[in-house]
Design a protein around this motif. Structure first.
Motif, PDB file in Angstrom:
ATOM      1  N   LEU A 374       2.900  -6.453  -3.462  1.00  0.00           N
ATOM      2  CA  LEU A 374       3.827  -7.556  -3.217  1.00  0.00           C
ATOM      3  C   LEU A 374       3.077  -8.756  -2.663  1.00  0.00           C
ATOM      4  CD1 LEU A 374       6.868  -5.759  -1.537  1.00  0.00           C
ATOM      5  CD2 LEU A 374       6.631  -6.457  -3.906  1.00  0.00           C
ATOM      6  N   GLN A 376       4.553 -10.908  -0.709  1.00  0.00           N
ATOM      7  CA  GLN A 376       5.046 -10.992   0.656  1.00  0.00           C
ATOM      8  C   GLN A 376       6.013  -9.837   0.887  1.00  0.00           C
ATOM      9  OE1 GLN A 376       5.944 -13.230  -1.736  1.00  0.00           O
ATOM     10  NE2 GLN A 376       8.069 -13.866  -1.496  1.00  0.00           N
ATOM     11  N   ARG A 377       6.254  -9.510   2.163  1.00  0.00           N
ATOM     12  CA  ARG A 377       7.144  -8.415   2.503  1.00  0.00           C
ATOM     13  C   ARG A 377       8.505  -8.900   2.972  1.00  0.00           C
ATOM     14  NH1 ARG A 377       4.964  -3.559   3.663  1.00  0.00           N
ATOM     15  NH2 ARG A 377       7.141  -2.906   3.558  1.00  0.00           N
ATOM     16  N   GLU A 378       8.697 -10.214   3.028  1.00  0.00           N
ATOM     17  CA  GLU A 378       9.990 -10.791   3.386  1.00  0.00           C
ATOM     18  C   GLU A 378      10.338 -11.876   2.388  1.00  0.00           C
ATOM     19  OE1 GLU A 378      10.247 -12.262   7.322  1.00  0.00           O
ATOM     20  OE2 GLU A 378      10.331 -10.274   8.263  1.00  0.00           O
ATOM     21  N   LEU A 385      10.753 -12.993  -5.099  1.00  0.00           N
ATOM     22  CA  LEU A 385       9.648 -12.145  -4.658  1.00  0.00           C
ATOM     23  C   LEU A 385       8.790 -11.858  -5.876  1.00  0.00           C
ATOM     24  CD1 LEU A 385       8.802 -10.337  -2.077  1.00  0.00           C
ATOM     25  CD2 LEU A 385       9.845  -8.486  -3.376  1.00  0.00           C
ATOM     26  N   LEU A 387       5.718  -9.517  -7.528  1.00  0.00           N
ATOM     27  CA  LEU A 387       4.906  -8.312  -7.379  1.00  0.00           C
ATOM     28  C   LEU A 387       3.986  -8.168  -8.581  1.00  0.00           C
ATOM     29  CD1 LEU A 387       5.878  -5.605  -9.245  1.00  0.00           C
ATOM     30  CD2 LEU A 387       7.897  -5.935  -7.858  1.00  0.00           C
ATOM     31  N   PRO A 434      16.748  -4.199   4.569  1.00  0.00           N
ATOM     32  CA  PRO A 434      15.660  -3.664   3.742  1.00  0.00           C
ATOM     33  C   PRO A 434      16.092  -3.413   2.311  1.00  0.00           C
ATOM     34  CG  PRO A 434      16.584  -1.945   5.119  1.00  0.00           C
ATOM     35  CD  PRO A 434      17.272  -3.208   5.522  1.00  0.00           C
ATOM     36  N   THR A 480       8.712  -1.160  -0.040  1.00  0.00           N
ATOM     37  CA  THR A 480       9.878  -1.740   0.618  1.00  0.00           C
ATOM     38  C   THR A 480       9.604  -3.191   0.982  1.00  0.00           C
ATOM     39  OG1 THR A 480       9.127  -1.027   2.811  1.00  0.00           O
ATOM     40  CG2 THR A 480      10.553   0.488   1.594  1.00  0.00           C
ATOM     41  N   PHE A 481      10.686  -3.958   1.110  1.00  0.00           N
ATOM     42  CA  PHE A 481      10.592  -5.326   1.613  1.00  0.00           C
ATOM     43  C   PHE A 481      11.908  -5.668   2.304  1.00  0.00           C
ATOM     44  CE2 PHE A 481      12.351  -5.799  -2.627  1.00  0.00           C
ATOM     45  CZ  PHE A 481      13.317  -6.797  -2.495  1.00  0.00           C
ATOM     46  N   GLU A 482      11.932  -6.827   2.944  1.00  0.00           N
ATOM     47  CA  GLU A 482      13.072  -7.221   3.760  1.00  0.00           C
ATOM     48  C   GLU A 482      13.657  -8.524   3.232  1.00  0.00           C
ATOM     49  OE1 GLU A 482      15.233  -6.131   7.400  1.00  0.00           O
ATOM     50  OE2 GLU A 482      13.511  -5.167   6.440  1.00  0.00           O
TER      51      GLU A 482
END
Length: 533
Positions: A374, A376-378, A385, A387, A434, A480-482
Motif C-alpha cells: 500500500l 499509505q495505511r490511511e 488508496l 496498492l 478499519p 489492512t488500512f484505516e
C-alpha cells in the motif's frame, strides 16, 4: 456454550453412556468409506460459535487420513440452508455402494414441536412456522443413510442445543431433542449426555472433537472401545461436567477407524544396557513452541522470529483479550523471552476471511513474500488508496475489500502485468474505521459465478470456500488500512465590521510607534483594540 444434538433414538438396541461395554468380536467391516463433515460457525443473526469451523476442519483432515471419501472434497463450512440441503442430498448419493457412512455436524441445533433441526448460518426464524423454510430436519440425514444399504452408519453431533433464537420470538423450544427412528446398523454419538451442556473449549477445538479425532487415529480401537475412550477423556478434561453419550442399534461386524491392532512379531531378548544415566533428551525449541501457539490462534496471521535469544511476534491478531491470552500462554513456556511486538488487532468482520485464507497466505509469504504493498495505511472518506500487486503477471487476480457493515466489494484489477497498480476508491460518506483487503492469485480464474460488485460477505465466502476446495492452487495475501473522516475546512479569519483584513495606513503608523515605545493617545489605543487586524 456448545452441547450435543441429542438424538434419543427409538432403536432395537439400547442407549448407553460412552463407558458401556463392547460387543463380541465379529468379522471386520471393510470397504469404501464416505463422510460428510459440516461446521457452521459464522451465524449471521445469532451468536457465532468460535470453534465449530475449526472442529469440522480437524475432523475432515482426520477422516481423510483414515481413508474416507469426503463429500465436497473437505469440510463444508458455514453453509446456508440451500447449501446444507444440497450437501445432505449429495451425501445420500455418494453412499451408494459404500460399506460405511459417517455424518459429522458442529453448529447450532434445536428441537421444536418434536422435530430436531440443524441450523444453517442464514437462519433467522421468529416463529415455529419459519423452520420448514429456514432450517434442515435432522431426520433427513438418517433417511439418506437408511436407503443407502451401508453396513455401518455413524452420526457424530457436536452441536449447540440451547435456543439461540429465544430473544427473537422463537420460544416454543423443547428441552433436549425429540426421539428419532434411526436405521439398522447405526451408532449415534453426542458431545454430552441428555440434559447437559457441552463446553466449546478454551483452545482451537471443543473437548469432544479433539478427543474424538485423537482416538480415531489409534489402531486397535473398535467403535465401542473408541467412544468409551472419548467419553473418559472428555470427562477428565472437563472436570466431570461433561460426558459424551452413545445411542446404538445392533451392528454386525467390527469396525476400526485406524485398523485392528497388529500382532507384534516375537523378538529375541537383547542384553540390558549398562547402568548409568543416558544422554539427556534435547530441550524443546521455544521458538517452535511459540510458532505452534501462534498458528493455533483463530483469526490471526502472526509471524514469529528469533534474534539473539529474543523472540519477536508481529502481524495480525483477533482482539486484545485473545492477544493477552496468547501472551499468557507464551509467558508460561520456558525459554521464551518476548521482545516488543508489532501486532495489529483485527476487527470482528475480518475474522472469517482471514481464517479462510490463512493457510494460503502463510504458504505464499514463506515462498514469495507479500503480494500487496500500500502507498499509505490511511485514507480519507472520498479519497483513493493505491496498492501495488507484484509477481502476478499472466495470472488471474481476485481483489476483495471487506467492510465493517458485513459487505464485500470486488475491486477491478487491470490487465495482466508483472506489476499492477490498483486504485481503490473510498466513497464520500464512508464510515471511519478499519478495512481488510484480500488478494487471491491463481493460474485460471476461480469459478464463483456471476456476482454483484458489492454483496454480503457470508454468501460470497461460502462460494469462495467451495471454489478453493475444488479449484487450482492459489497464492494469497491480506492487508489492512484505516478510513478516517476528512478534516473540516478551517473558517476564514474573522474581521471587525467596518475594517479590512489588511492594516490601514493609520494602523501601520500606530503599530510602528507602539513598537518604538512612543507614547500613544487614547484614540490610538482604541484603534489598536478595535480597528486593526
Amino acid at each position: 456454550m456448545r452441547a450435543a444434538l441429542l438424538l434419543l433414538a427409538a432403536l432395537i438396541g439400547l442407549a448407553v453412556p460412552s463407558g458401556a461395554g463392547a460387543q463380541a468380536p465379529d468379522a471386520p467391516i471393510a470397504g469404501r468409506r464416505v463422510a460428510l463433515v459440516i461446521g457452521n460457525a459464522a451465524y449471521r443473526s445469532v451468536e457465532r460459535l468460535p470453534n465449530a469451523a475449526n472442529d469440522a476442519q480437524l475432523m475432515a483432515t482426520t477422516l481423510r487420513g483414515l481413508g474416507f471419501e469426503l463429500v465436497g472434497g473437505g469440510a463444508q463450512v458455514n453453509l446456508d440452508r440451500a447449501g446444507l440441503s444440497r450437501q445432505v442430498q449429495e451425501f445420500g448419493r455418494a453412499l451408494a455402494g459404500a460399506e460405511v457412512g459417517l455424518f459429522y455436524y458442529a453448529g447450532h441445533g434445536l428441537q421444536v414441536g418434536g422435530v430436531n433441526w440443524l441450523v444453517p448460518v442464514d437462519a433467522n426464524p421468529t416463529r415455529a412456522q419459519d423452520l420448514d423454510f429456514q432450517m434442515v430436519d435432522a431426520d433427513l440425514v438418517l433417511r439418506q443413510m437408511s436407503g443407502a444399504g451401508t453396513r455401518l452408519n455413524l452420526v457424530l453431533l457436536d452441536a449447540c442445543r440451547n435456543n439461540p433464537f429465544l430473544t427473537r420470538g422463537l420460544r416454543s423450544v423443547g428441552g433436549g431433542l425429540a426421539e428419532m427412528r434411526a436405521p439398522e446398523g447405526t451408532l449415534l454419538s453426542y458431545a454430552t449426555q441428555p440434559g447437559n451442556v457441552a463446553v466449546d473449549g478454551m483452545g482451537t477445538n471443543s473437548p469432544y472433537t479433539a478427543a474424538l479425532a485423537e482416538a480415531m487415529r489409534q489402531p486397535g480401537l473398535d467403535v465401542f472401545r473408541l467412544f468409551n475412550r472419548v467419553g473418559l477423556q472428555v470427562k477428565r478434561a472437563t472436570g466431570g461436567s461433561q460426558q459424551p453419550w452413545v445411542s446404538t442399534s445392533p451392528i454386525e461386524g467390527d469396525f476400526y477407524f485406524a485398523g485392528a491392532a497388529a500382532v507384534p512379531p516375537a523378538r529375541v531378548a537383547e542384553p540390558a544396557p549398562p547402568a548409568g544415566p543416558g544422554p539427556a533428551p534435547p530441550a524443546p525449541d521455544p521458538t517452535e513452541r511459540l510458532i505452534t501457539l501462534a498458528r493455533e490462534q483463530r483469526c490471526s496471521l502472526l509471524e514469529v522470529s528469533s534474534t539473539g535469544g529474543r523472540i519477536s511476534v508481529s502481524g495480525l491478531a483477533p482482539s486484545r483479550p485473545d492477544w493477552d491470552g496468547f501472551l499468557r500462554q507464551a509467558g508460561a513456556t520456558r525459554g521464551i523471552r518476548l521482545s516488543p511486538q508489532a501486532v495489529e488487532f483485527l476487527p470482528a468482520f475480518a475474522c472469517e476471511p482471514v481464517d479462510l485464507l490463512a493457510p494460503p497466505v502463510r504458504a505464499t509469504r514463506v515462498t514469495a513474500g507479500r503480494l500487496m504493498t500500500l502507498t499509505q495505511r490511511e485514507v480519507a472518506a472520498g479519497g483513493t488508496l493505491t496498492l501495488t500487486l507484484r509477481g502476478t503477471g499472466g495470472e488471474a487476480v481476485l481483489l476483495d475489500l471487506f467492510q465493517p457493515d458485513g459487505t464485500v466489494r470486488h475491486v477491478p484489477v487491470p490487465a495482466a502485468a508483472a506489476e499492477r497498480r490498483v486504485t481503490v476508491v473510498q466513497p464520500a460518506g464512508s464510515p471511519p474505521g478499519p478495512r481488510l483487503l484480500t488478494a487471491l492469485v491463481s493460474p485460471v480464474p476461480l469459478d464463483l459465478g456471476a456476482r454483484p460488485t458489492t454483496e454480503p460477505a457470508g454468501p460470497y465466502l461460502a462460494a469462495l470456500q467451495r471454489a478453493l476446495q475444488s479449484g487450482p492452487e492459489v497464492r494469497a495475501d491480506v492487508v489492512t488500512f484505516e478510513v478516517r473522516v476528512p478534516p473540516s475546512p478551517r473558517p476564514p479569519p474573522r474581521t471587525v465590521a467596518g475594517t479590512s483584513a489588511a492594516p490601514s495606513g493609520r494602523c501601520t503608523a500606530v503599530l510602528q510607534r507602539a513598537q518604538l515605545g512612543e507614547a500613544l493617545s487614547d484614540a490610538d489605543r482604541a484603534l489598536l483594540r478595535t480597528g486593526c487586524p
